[in-house]
Design a protein around this motif. Sequence first.
Motif, PDB file in Angstrom:
ATOM      1  N   GLY A  17       3.915  -8.733  14.627  1.00  0.00           N
ATOM      2  CA  GLY A  17       3.942  -8.479  13.281  1.00  0.00           C
ATOM      3  C   GLY A  17       4.587  -9.266  12.545  1.00  0.00           C
ATOM      4  O   GLY A  17       5.703  -9.736  12.950  1.00  0.00           O
ATOM      5  N   TYR A  43       0.262  -7.032  12.343  1.00  0.00           N
ATOM      6  CA  TYR A  43       0.592  -6.631  10.830  1.00  0.00           C
ATOM      7  C   TYR A  43       0.952  -7.740  10.252  1.00  0.00           C
ATOM      8  O   TYR A  43       1.860  -8.691  10.691  1.00  0.00           O
ATOM      9  CB  TYR A  43       1.613  -5.400  10.964  1.00  0.00           C
ATOM     10  N   ARG A  72      -6.767  -9.281   5.920  1.00  0.00           N
ATOM     11  CA  ARG A  72      -5.605  -8.974   6.895  1.00  0.00           C
ATOM     12  C   ARG A  72      -4.279  -8.758   6.270  1.00  0.00           C
ATOM     13  O   ARG A  72      -3.429  -8.198   6.965  1.00  0.00           O
ATOM     14  CB  ARG A  72      -5.382  -9.922   7.837  1.00  0.00           C
ATOM     15  N   ILE A  74      -1.358  -7.038   3.986  1.00  0.00           N
ATOM     16  CA  ILE A  74      -0.769  -5.992   3.389  1.00  0.00           C
ATOM     17  C   ILE A  74       0.200  -6.294   2.082  1.00  0.00           C
ATOM     18  O   ILE A  74       1.039  -6.848   2.522  1.00  0.00           O
ATOM     19  CB  ILE A  74      -0.278  -4.994   4.272  1.00  0.00           C
ATOM     20  N   GLU A  97       4.812   2.259   7.387  1.00  0.00           N
ATOM     21  CA  GLU A  97       3.221   1.355   7.511  1.00  0.00           C
ATOM     22  C   GLU A  97       3.332   0.728   8.746  1.00  0.00           C
ATOM     23  O   GLU A  97       2.213   0.738   9.426  1.00  0.00           O
ATOM     24  CB  GLU A  97       3.356   0.584   6.259  1.00  0.00           C
ATOM     25  N   VAL A  98       4.434  -0.125   9.096  1.00  0.00           N
ATOM     26  CA  VAL A  98       4.348  -0.889  10.230  1.00  0.00           C
ATOM     27  C   VAL A  98       4.254  -0.040  11.515  1.00  0.00           C
ATOM     28  O   VAL A  98       3.674  -0.462  12.308  1.00  0.00           O
ATOM     29  CB  VAL A  98       5.605  -1.780  10.047  1.00  0.00           C
ATOM     30  N   THR A 100       3.192   2.866  12.161  1.00  0.00           N
ATOM     31  CA  THR A 100       1.825   3.486  11.969  1.00  0.00           C
ATOM     32  C   THR A 100       0.862   2.337  12.636  1.00  0.00           C
ATOM     33  O   THR A 100      -0.266   2.655  13.682  1.00  0.00           O
ATOM     34  CB  THR A 100       1.394   4.076  10.895  1.00  0.00           C
ATOM     35  N   THR A 101       0.749   1.061  11.972  1.00  0.00           N
ATOM     36  CA  THR A 101      -0.042   0.194  12.370  1.00  0.00           C
ATOM     37  C   THR A 101       0.302  -0.205  13.895  1.00  0.00           C
ATOM     38  O   THR A 101      -1.008  -0.310  14.688  1.00  0.00           O
ATOM     39  CB  THR A 101       0.199  -1.128  11.551  1.00  0.00           C
ATOM     40  N   ARG A 104      -1.027   2.274  16.513  1.00  0.00           N
ATOM     41  CA  ARG A 104      -2.680   2.640  16.547  1.00  0.00           C
ATOM     42  C   ARG A 104      -3.203   1.546  17.548  1.00  0.00           C
ATOM     43  O   ARG A 104      -4.341   1.668  17.909  1.00  0.00           O
ATOM     44  CB  ARG A 104      -3.199   2.339  15.020  1.00  0.00           C
ATOM     45  N   ARG A 105      -2.559   0.471  17.588  1.00  0.00           N
ATOM     46  CA  ARG A 105      -2.830  -0.520  18.690  1.00  0.00           C
ATOM     47  C   ARG A 105      -2.702  -0.180  19.878  1.00  0.00           C
ATOM     48  O   ARG A 105      -1.758   0.576  20.550  1.00  0.00           O
ATOM     49  CB  ARG A 105      -2.402  -1.919  18.613  1.00  0.00           C
ATOM     50  N   THR A 110       0.695  -4.981  21.484  1.00  0.00           N
ATOM     51  CA  THR A 110       1.765  -5.027  20.579  1.00  0.00           C
ATOM     52  C   THR A 110       2.833  -5.568  21.212  1.00  0.00           C
ATOM     53  O   THR A 110       3.411  -5.112  22.360  1.00  0.00           O
ATOM     54  CB  THR A 110       1.863  -3.593  19.837  1.00  0.00           C
TER      55      THR A 110
END
Length: 120
Positions: A17, A43, A72, A74, A97-98, A100-101, A104-105, A110
């Motif tokens: 990210g 991210y 892509r 943010i 936000e990071v 959560t992203t 989700r993966r 990740t």
Amino acid sequence: MATELPSQVALAPPGAGYLVMTHNHDLDFAIAAEAIQRTDAAYVGLIGSHTKRQRFSRWYQAQGYDPVHLRRLICPIGAGLSGDKRPEVIAALTVAEVLTTLLRRPPQTTVMMGDIYGAI
């Protein structure tokens, strides 16, 4: 050394990210441009306002990059959860936000900091 930062993006492992926040808009733009081209990035966030995002989008396309990659990005970071502009609130919301992203993966896509820098 700062001018080397955009080239470092390519060295990150898949699933990394990127949270871009320097004191230099040109450097921010160069790093963010490299990062959003990484289709394997978990991210890509850029600190700034909606105006900065518009400026970045114009600059990115003027450089000849494919505008499809812009989706892509943010920017502004942390803004999706609130319109609050207090730095401490933006910081907390960006962390949320990071995370959560990343959560989700699938776990294997990740990269966590320990994977890059070794056990702490």
